[in-house]
Design a protein around this motif. Structure first.
Motif, PDB file in Angstrom:
ATOM      1  N   ARG A  33       0.807  14.558   4.740  1.00 44.62           N
ATOM      2  CA  ARG A  33      -0.393  15.240   5.254  1.00 44.62           C
ATOM      3  C   ARG A  33      -1.305  14.217   5.905  1.00 44.62           C
ATOM      4  O   ARG A  33      -1.664  13.210   5.286  1.00 44.62           O
ATOM      5  N   ARG A  34      -1.733  14.492   7.115  1.00 45.94           N
ATOM      6  CA  ARG A  34      -2.565  13.543   7.854  1.00 45.94           C
ATOM      7  C   ARG A  34      -3.940  13.364   7.229  1.00 45.94           C
ATOM      8  O   ARG A  34      -4.640  12.397   7.510  1.00 45.94           O
ATOM      9  N   GLU A  35      -4.361  14.275   6.353  1.00 52.98           N
ATOM     10  CA  GLU A  35      -5.653  14.168   5.681  1.00 52.98           C
ATOM     11  C   GLU A  35      -5.622  13.152   4.533  1.00 52.98           C
ATOM     12  O   GLU A  35      -6.672  12.776   4.010  1.00 52.98           O
ATOM     13  N   THR A  36      -4.434  12.737   4.111  1.00 50.22           N
ATOM     14  CA  THR A  36      -4.307  11.823   2.976  1.00 50.22           C
ATOM     15  C   THR A  36      -4.765  10.428   3.381  1.00 50.22           C
ATOM     16  O   THR A  36      -4.275   9.857   4.350  1.00 50.22           O
ATOM     17  N   MET A  37      -5.700   9.903   2.604  1.00 50.92           N
ATOM     18  CA  MET A  37      -6.234   8.564   2.853  1.00 50.92           C
ATOM     19  C   MET A  37      -6.020   7.713   1.611  1.00 50.92           C
ATOM     20  O   MET A  37      -5.939   8.247   0.519  1.00 50.92           O
ATOM     21  N   ARG A  62       1.578   9.210  -6.215  1.00 53.94           N
ATOM     22  CA  ARG A  62       1.959  10.569  -5.824  1.00 53.94           C
ATOM     23  C   ARG A  62       1.033  11.168  -4.765  1.00 53.94           C
ATOM     24  O   ARG A  62       0.751  12.352  -4.767  1.00 53.94           O
ATOM     25  N   HIS A  63       0.549  10.300  -3.871  1.00 57.91           N
ATOM     26  CA  HIS A  63      -0.257  10.790  -2.755  1.00 57.91           C
ATOM     27  C   HIS A  63       0.601  11.710  -1.879  1.00 57.91           C
ATOM     28  O   HIS A  63       1.804  11.506  -1.742  1.00 57.91           O
ATOM     29  N   LEU A 122       0.823  -1.203   0.000  1.00 57.93           N
ATOM     30  CA  LEU A 122       0.000   0.000   0.000  1.00 57.93           C
ATOM     31  C   LEU A 122       0.862   1.259   0.000  1.00 57.93           C
ATOM     32  O   LEU A 122       0.600   2.195  -0.759  1.00 57.93           O
ATOM     33  N   LEU A 123       1.893   1.280   0.801  1.00 57.70           N
ATOM     34  CA  LEU A 123       2.783   2.441   0.844  1.00 57.70           C
ATOM     35  C   LEU A 123       3.436   2.661  -0.523  1.00 57.70           C
ATOM     36  O   LEU A 123       3.449   3.788  -1.031  1.00 57.70           O
ATOM     37  N   ILE A 134      -4.604   4.056   7.673  1.00 61.52           N
ATOM     38  CA  ILE A 134      -3.301   3.392   7.794  1.00 61.52           C
ATOM     39  C   ILE A 134      -2.229   4.411   8.156  1.00 61.52           C
ATOM     40  O   ILE A 134      -2.177   5.491   7.579  1.00 61.52           O
ATOM     41  N   HIS A 135      -1.384   4.036   9.096  1.00 64.45           N
ATOM     42  CA  HIS A 135      -0.165   4.791   9.378  1.00 64.45           C
ATOM     43  C   HIS A 135       1.009   4.000   8.803  1.00 64.45           C
ATOM     44  O   HIS A 135       1.188   2.833   9.148  1.00 64.45           O
TER      45      HIS A 135
END
Length: 191
Positions: free
Chosen positions: A44-48, A39-40, A31-32, A139-140
């Motif tokens: 930014r913590r808003e990125t899902m 290009r996510h 996933l990462l 996900i972190h």
């Protein structure tokens, strides 16, 4: 956008190097790697569905203890860490989180890193949503680094996010961070 691109290039390089030099055969970080290729904006913590965090395994010099926090939102003991904030290196971001959450003093990057920014472990894991921030479960992608600090120095827990900060036996990591715990054998910690 220039900052996001340079962050992504640095992250891509770090993840590729980690997979080539450190990762075990079951660590694929699919996933990462997909989010990087798409290009996510992973800083930014808003990125899902996920974004980058950094954390610190702060060990005592004899490797017998690890500094842990009792996390307010998650409700269990974890290594200090948090959402990535701009820093000269990923390990600087991890150390800043450890200092903010615990007040740990004089922590230094562990010699395993050879003064580089290669993560000791990368752990992509699900975290619960945070209703206060209108965040769904996500996900972190946690870049994890080793540090050494003196457990005799005082700690000050950051009360907004941490109920407590305390030194615990190194075996506590077996349940909290099994990949990192198993890898600690490479730095002389008995498994």
């Amino acid at each position: 956008m220039r900052t996001a691109m340079s962050f992504l290039a640095r992250l891509d390089s770090t993840v590729s190097r980690y997979l080539a030099e450190v990762a075990g055969p079951r660590e694929r970080l699919a996933l990462l790697r997909w989010q990087i290729s798409e290009r996510h904006i992973l800083d930014r913590r808003e990125t899902m569905p996920g974004h980058v965090t950094t954390s610190a395994f702060v060990l005592s010099p004899d490797h017998a203890q690890v500094l842990l926090i009792d996390h307010v939102v998650i409700g269990r003991w974890l290594q200090p860490g948090g959402h990535y904030e701009p820093a000269a290196s990923f390990h600087d971001s991890a150390l800043r989180e450890a200092v903010e959450e615990t007040g740990v003093a004089a922590a230094v990057l562990h010699s395993w890193h050879r003064d580089g920014d290669l993560p000791f472990a990368i752990d992509s894991h699900e975290v619960p949503g945070n209703p206060r921030r209108s965040e769904p479960p996500h996900i972190h992608h946690d870049l994890q680094y080793l540090f050494i600090a003196d457990p005799a120095l005082p700690l000050i827990a950051q009360e907004e996010e941490v109920h407590a900060a305390a030194w615990k036996p190194i075996a506590a990591l077996a349940e909290i961070a099994p990949v990192a715990f198993a890898r600690l054998r490479t730095v002389g910690v008995p498994g």
